[in-house]
Scaffold this motif. Structure first.
Motif, PDB file in Angstrom:
ATOM      1  N   MET A  72     -10.818  -1.751   8.843  1.00 27.17           N
ATOM      2  CA  MET A  72     -10.406  -0.698   7.904  1.00 27.17           C
ATOM      3  C   MET A  72      -8.939  -0.440   8.178  1.00 27.17           C
ATOM      4  O   MET A  72      -8.552  -0.208   9.321  1.00 27.17           O
ATOM      5  CB  MET A  72     -11.129   0.603   8.220  1.00 27.17           C
ATOM      6  CG  MET A  72     -12.411   0.923   7.528  1.00 27.17           C
ATOM      7  SD  MET A  72     -12.416   0.945   5.756  1.00 27.17           S
ATOM      8  CE  MET A  72     -12.001   2.627   5.402  1.00 27.17           C
ATOM      9  N   ARG A  73      -8.115  -0.459   7.123  1.00 23.45           N
ATOM     10  CA  ARG A  73      -6.696  -0.128   7.313  1.00 23.45           C
ATOM     11  C   ARG A  73      -6.359   1.015   6.373  1.00 23.45           C
ATOM     12  O   ARG A  73      -5.836   0.810   5.290  1.00 23.45           O
ATOM     13  CB  ARG A  73      -5.823  -1.342   7.050  1.00 23.45           C
ATOM     14  CG  ARG A  73      -5.988  -2.387   8.138  1.00 23.45           C
ATOM     15  CD  ARG A  73      -4.881  -3.415   8.124  1.00 23.45           C
ATOM     16  NE  ARG A  73      -4.973  -4.238   9.321  1.00 23.45           N
ATOM     17  CZ  ARG A  73      -4.153  -5.231   9.596  1.00 23.45           C
ATOM     18  NH1 ARG A  73      -3.167  -5.527   8.762  1.00 23.45           N
ATOM     19  NH2 ARG A  73      -4.297  -5.930  10.705  1.00 23.45           N
ATOM     20  N   VAL A  74      -6.702   2.190   6.813  1.00 22.01           N
ATOM     21  CA  VAL A  74      -6.539   3.323   5.916  1.00 22.01           C
ATOM     22  C   VAL A  74      -6.005   4.541   6.658  1.00 22.01           C
ATOM     23  O   VAL A  74      -5.940   5.622   6.141  1.00 22.01           O
ATOM     24  CB  VAL A  74      -7.891   3.592   5.216  1.00 22.01           C
ATOM     25  CG1 VAL A  74      -8.940   4.023   6.191  1.00 22.01           C
ATOM     26  CG2 VAL A  74      -7.762   4.559   4.074  1.00 22.01           C
ATOM     27  N   LYS A  77      -1.233   3.458  12.162  1.00 23.09           N
ATOM     28  CA  LYS A  77      -0.181   2.457  12.070  1.00 23.09           C
ATOM     29  C   LYS A  77      -0.437   1.479  10.914  1.00 23.09           C
ATOM     30  O   LYS A  77       0.483   1.063  10.228  1.00 23.09           O
ATOM     31  CB  LYS A  77      -0.125   1.701  13.396  1.00 23.09           C
ATOM     32  CG  LYS A  77       1.026   0.736  13.496  1.00 23.09           C
ATOM     33  CD  LYS A  77       1.096   0.183  14.915  1.00 23.09           C
ATOM     34  CE  LYS A  77       1.908  -1.097  14.949  1.00 23.09           C
ATOM     35  NZ  LYS A  77       1.747  -1.818  16.202  1.00 23.09           N
ATOM     36  N   HIS A  78      -1.684   1.092  10.748  1.00 23.06           N
ATOM     37  CA  HIS A  78      -2.013   0.192   9.645  1.00 23.06           C
ATOM     38  C   HIS A  78      -2.679   0.979   8.535  1.00 23.06           C
ATOM     39  O   HIS A  78      -3.854   1.291   8.611  1.00 23.06           O
ATOM     40  CB  HIS A  78      -2.971  -0.900  10.110  1.00 23.06           C
ATOM     41  CG  HIS A  78      -2.325  -1.889  11.018  1.00 23.06           C
ATOM     42  ND1 HIS A  78      -1.425  -2.826  10.574  1.00 23.06           N
ATOM     43  CD2 HIS A  78      -2.432  -2.070  12.351  1.00 23.06           C
ATOM     44  CE1 HIS A  78      -1.011  -3.554  11.588  1.00 23.06           C
ATOM     45  NE2 HIS A  78      -1.598  -3.120  12.688  1.00 23.06           N
ATOM     46  N   ASN A  79      -1.899   1.350   7.523  1.00 22.67           N
ATOM     47  CA  ASN A  79      -2.487   2.086   6.409  1.00 22.67           C
ATOM     48  C   ASN A  79      -2.071   1.406   5.114  1.00 22.67           C
ATOM     49  O   ASN A  79      -0.934   1.480   4.681  1.00 22.67           O
ATOM     50  CB  ASN A  79      -2.008   3.537   6.435  1.00 22.67           C
ATOM     51  CG  ASN A  79      -2.749   4.377   5.405  1.00 22.67           C
ATOM     52  OD1 ASN A  79      -3.369   3.829   4.493  1.00 22.67           O
ATOM     53  ND2 ASN A  79      -2.699   5.682   5.564  1.00 22.67           N
ATOM     54  N   THR A 237      -5.857 -14.566  16.604  1.00 26.08           N
ATOM     55  CA  THR A 237      -5.464 -14.849  15.214  1.00 26.08           C
ATOM     56  C   THR A 237      -6.262 -14.009  14.227  1.00 26.08           C
ATOM     57  O   THR A 237      -7.337 -13.507  14.548  1.00 26.08           O
ATOM     58  CB  THR A 237      -5.663 -16.342  14.826  1.00 26.08           C
ATOM     59  OG1 THR A 237      -7.002 -16.528  14.359  1.00 26.08           O
ATOM     60  CG2 THR A 237      -5.369 -17.275  15.981  1.00 26.08           C
ATOM     61  N   GLY A 238      -5.698 -13.841  13.037  1.00 26.46           N
ATOM     62  CA  GLY A 238      -6.400 -13.084  12.000  1.00 26.46           C
ATOM     63  C   GLY A 238      -6.124 -13.671  10.635  1.00 26.46           C
ATOM     64  O   GLY A 238      -4.971 -13.913  10.272  1.00 26.46           O
ATOM     65  N   LEU A 239      -7.209 -13.926   9.894  1.00 25.51           N
ATOM     66  CA  LEU A 239      -7.080 -14.504   8.561  1.00 25.51           C
ATOM     67  C   LEU A 239      -7.912 -13.662   7.601  1.00 25.51           C
ATOM     68  O   LEU A 239      -9.070 -13.364   7.877  1.00 25.51           O
ATOM     69  CB  LEU A 239      -7.574 -15.957   8.593  1.00 25.51           C
ATOM     70  CG  LEU A 239      -7.846 -16.659   7.275  1.00 25.51           C
ATOM     71  CD1 LEU A 239      -7.193 -18.032   7.278  1.00 25.51           C
ATOM     72  CD2 LEU A 239      -9.338 -16.824   7.035  1.00 25.51           C
TER      73      LEU A 239
END
Ligand code: ATP
Ligand code: MG
Length: 901
Positions: A72-74, A77-79, A237-239
């Protein structure tokens, strides 16, 4: 989607299979709620569950891992919330595919695996793939030439498609300190027809999608200017699954892949839009699809709508999705219909959706219903406020106004902001947060990676290494044996006072002790740490806490009670046995409670938190309403029945997947290793649990629920006691009962009956007292009627009646009018519950000449701080100041005289 294109589910599987083929271990996605990390609001990357491995405070049985992680990026830092609905590549919830190496392979393999998967398995055209590598714009950290070299070695990779990028995008950091390193991003060209790319800033435009980020963890940041090389290097890593699906399914938007388009179609079915209308107004479709998916996954992970932190986000997402429905003419709850498509689509990869189907759908609908009631008013109110902002030629809505909208109408900031933006206005968000400070919404999410131990971890890691190098500890570190005996022997390996190693320490000192092994339990899974003592010849330490600052190192925290312990002294460690027994009764009791709730309240009653202490247990679970007295009783009865049935507790160790497949219950927000410990009682309780337990259920003794209440919306809390504490509770209650019986001069079994009889008696006595008072009042009235005051020939009675109620006053007024058929005025007053009340009545002929009950009562009432009125013949009033009554009554004669003039 065309026939020969892979589905999203197939793409996910092919990623995982590819890395399993490269000896990676498949690890299930961890919960969206990060385990044991209160500073991070949501899991926002695949590496979150491995953070402690990079930090060296946790070990795994494998060195290569792969998975698809719910992210979840909400917040914090990650929004990405602002991008959702606006672009086709950012979601609040998404799946991040990942592969990891923990001190195993490094850049060479990471890059070639990525290239192989993209170009050979997924067959992406090589000339559409671009890579970036790190080059420090500040010239302090070396350029990642190693990565460059490996990229240039990939078959068919063209050096013109490699770009050097600086810190913001290509140097990855966990926090202000800790493991970090350069990264390499892979971008896909959506419009190759526009020709070769010479300017790297084009990578940031919508011509490109970033699909994969390879992070090379090689440094440990000690401070702003100090980067030390790590002893071992890692890969992370992230995809983005949705983004790759869009490419492999040859579509221009993540929302047109089979992972999201079915949701869009479900919305369209409800809105009745034509395809063209949908295309012309695609934003609400995107937002609704995204938010319905996010809400479903959140609720499946136990996050329900509420006012704080994660719960707030869940609320906001549902409310925002609902409001965007309004843009499509949907004005009643509809999101559950979209959520059920989400569940069908994703349940195979994420069985928690299927298991929680009902609670997901119910929760979403209830939240929409609640918001439906206030949305319209909130919007009208906001429109007014925005008018005002515009009229004053301003562009910023004050923060406290936005906060007010949330506290009165439940309008989340994010929606207020949407509406303001639709009119080109902004919201003062800082002011909003200030005003909402007590709610602490979203705060605490600032550091996306949470706290990273820092110096203390470093200290203990070094200590562990030196103990191992000196042969004092083996590679497994301190032996952890909380399950068998409660006593262990060993020599003191280290003593720490005030953060420094010492050879010995004296009385009263607060000290940390390292021993080769320990029988103490370390707080985990809600169960508190053990306490106890460590003793040697002539010295004794009281241990009051225990913790594990680095993998393999267990620290006893205590105070020296007597003597002077030294490093090397022989020591005996003893757990406080009585306390431990209390704890284990509560832990087994907790499992029994969980099972009973399952059976009586329903399977949606999932554990949302728990505390297992010596003196009580606390269990939080998801359920939407208070338990009835009947339900509480049934739950308590069920637990006690299971206790008496004397079930043995079967404890086994097995692979996590096997346990989950067998239906074992996992704890919400908890991290699990590969092999888990399971605890089973009969066929009714089966949980993953590392706690200490009774051997048989009967040891719990007695289980009593002491309270049931709510901690947050949708979460209930039960507190209970077992064993000794239950006995104590019964004993105190018994004593109270005995005292009551003594007061009543009766036997214990008669207390309830006698109390009730006494209350009945009291009621009867009150009734007959009221009757007598009325009679008395009438007698008094009759007496008064005998010698009435006359004012200009009018018979007047004004009096304060003691102990009368309103009814008595009415009866008296009627009686007056029966007895005095003409030329009569009466005003009766009484003080009822501390306030003056009065009734006025006049005979018919008085009304003709302008003497009316309504006016009279008004005249008197205003003098005692009140008001009233009524018909001309009969009127009532009340006031505030009883002490002014006599004077007010005395004024009546003069008032009548005044009227006659
Ligand atoms: P972007 O710059 O596109 O926001 P990012 O740099 O934030 O991406 P990373 O943190 O490196 O992305 O995450 C790894 C991968 O996860 C990205 O390459 C992308 O494929 C995917 N990803 C990141 N954010 C999102 C999102 N909000 N929705 C869907 N996929 C995402
Ligand atoms: Mg991003």
């Amino acid at each position: 989607m065309k026939k020969n294109q892979p589905t999203g589910n197939e793409i996910r599987q092919s990623y995982i299979d590819f890395f399993i083929g490269k000896d990676h271990k498949f690890v299930r996605s961890s919960s969206l709620v990060p385990g044991g990390d209160s500073t991070l609001l949501f899991t926002n990357a695949g590496m979150v569950q491995f953070k402690d491995v990079f930090l060296g405070i946790d070990n795994r049985e494998y060195t290569r891992a792969t998975n698809s992680q719910k992210c979840m990026r909400v917040a914090g830092k990650h929004n990405d919330l602002d991008d959702v609905g606006q672009d086709d590549t950012h979601h609040t919830f998404f799946e991040m595919m990942g592969n990891w190496s923990f001190g195993d392979y490094y850049k060479k393999e990471a890059i070639s695996y990525a290239w192989e998967l993209l170009t050979e398995i997924w067959k992406l055209p090589k000339d559409r793939l671009y890579a970036t590598v790190f080059e420090d714009e500040q010239n302090l950290i070396p350029t990642d030439e190693e990565a460059v070299e490996h990229w240039l070695n990939q078959p068919g990779f063209n050096k013109d498609r490699l770009f050097y990028i600086g810190r913001k995008d290509n140097f990855w950091e966990m926090g202000d300190t800790g493991p970090c390193g350069p990264c390499s991003e892979i971008h896909y060209d959506l419009r190759p027809e526009e020709g070769p790319v010479t300017d790297k800033s084009i990578l940031d435009t919508d011509r490109f999608t970033e699909i994969w980020n390879l992070v090379f963890i090689q440094y440990n940041r000690k401070g702003p200017d100090q980067l030390d090389p790590l002893p071992s290097t890692h890969i992370d890593t992230g995809l983005g699954l949705d983004r790759v699906a869009a490419i492999l399914q040859n579509t221009d938007s993540n929302y047109r892949t089979d992972l999201l388009f079915p949701l869009v179609e479900a919305v369209q079915e409800l809105s009745g839009d034509t395809d063209q209308e949908r295309e012309d107004n695609f934003t609400p479709y995107r937002v609704i699809a995204d938010h319905a998916r996010a809400a479903s996954f959140l609720i499946a992970d136990g996050v329900v709508p509420g006012n704080l932190g994660r719960n707030y986000i869940c609320r906001m997402i549902i409310r925002r999705g609902y409001r965007f429905g309004g843009h499509l003419g949907l004005h009643s709850p509809f999101l559950a219909k979209i959520a059920s498509v989400v569940i069908n689509l994703y349940q195979e990869a994420y069985p928690e959706l299927k298991q929680n189907r009902k609670i997901i759908l119910d929760t979403i609908t209830r939240e929409e219903e609640q918001f439906q009631q206030t949305l319209e008013n909130a919007t009208l109110h906001l429109e007014d406020m925005l008018d005002e902002v515009q009229n004053q030629k301003q562009t910023l809505l004050p923060g406290e106004k936005a906060a007010n909208l949330y506290t009165t109408y439940g309008m989340p900031l994010e929606i207020t902001r949407d509406i303001a933006r639709e009119r080109n206005l902004q919201v003062d968000e800082e002011g909003f947060h200030k005003a909402m400070d007590q709610h602490r919404i979203i705060s605490g999410a600032g550091n996306a990676m949470g706290d990273v131990g820092g110096e203390e971890v470093e200290f203990f890691r070094n200590l562990l290494t030196s103990l191992q190098e000196n042969g004092k500890l083996d590679s497994g570190g301190v032996g952890y044996h909380p399950y068998d005996t409660l006593t262990r022997q060993g020599k003191i390996l280290a003593l720490i006072v005030d953060g420094e190693e010492v050879q010995s320490a004296g009385e009263k000192k607060s000290v940390q002790v390292i021993l080769p092994e320990t029988p103490f339990y370390i707080e985990a899974g809600g169960q508190v740490s053990d306490t106890g003592i460590i003793e040697g010849k002539n010295w004794k330490i009281v241990v009051n806490d225990l913790y594990q600052p680095a993998a393999g190192l267990i620290v006893h925290q205590g105070t020296i009670l007597q003597g002077k312990p030294k490093v090397g002294d022989a020591a005996t460690v003893k757990v406080d046995q009585v306390r431990r027994m209390d704890i284990k009764r509560n832990h087994t009791g907790t499992h029994l409670l969980h099972a009973a709730l399952d059976q009586i309240i329903g399977e949606h009653a999932r554990q949302a938190g728990s505390l297992v202490a010596p003196d009580h247990l606390r269990f939080d679970f998801t359920h939407n309403q208070a338990l009835s007295a009947e339900e509480i009783k049934s739950v308590e009865e069920e637990v006690n029945r299971r206790i008496l049935e004397d079930h043995p507790l079967a404890i086994t160790h097995k692979p996590l997947q096997e346990a989950i497949d067998e239906g074992a219950r996992a704890l919400f927000g908890e991290k699990y290793g590969d092999t888990v410990r399971t605890i089973k009682m009969g066929d009714f309780s089966y949980e993953l649990c590392g706690g200490t337990h009774c051997e048989r259920s009967s040891e719990v003794g007695l289980f009593l629920i002491t309270s049931e209440g709510s901690t947050a919306a949708g979460i209930r809390r039960i507190e209970a006691v077992t064993g000794r504490y239950a006995y104590q509770l019964v004993q105190t209650r018994f004593e109270e009962l005995k005292t009551a019986a003594q007061y009543l001069s009766t036997g214990l079994d008669q207390v309830a009956y006698q109390t009730n009889a006494l209350l009945e008696l009291q009621k009867m006595a009150e009734k007959s007292r009221d009757r007598l008072l009325k009679k008395l009042a009438i007698i008094e009235l009759n007496q008064a009627l005998e010698n009435l005051e006359e004012v200009n020939g009018i018979k007047l009675l004004t009096t304060i009646v003691e102990d009368a109620d309103l009814d008595t006053l009415r009866v008296m007024a009627d009686r007056f009018r029966q007895r005095v058929s003409e030329k009569g005025v009466v005003l009766l007053a009484a003080v009822i519950d501390g306030s003056p009340r009065m009734i006025a009545a006049v005979t018919e002929d008085m009304i003709q000449i302008g003497i009316k009950a309504g006016d009279l009562v008004q005249h008197v009432a205003t003098q005692v701080g009140g008001g009233g009125g009524g018909r001309p013949g009969l009127a009532e009033a009340g006031g505030k100041d009883p002490e002014k009554l006599p004077e007010a009554l005395d004024s009546v004669a003069a008032w009548i005289k005044g009227k006659l003039q």
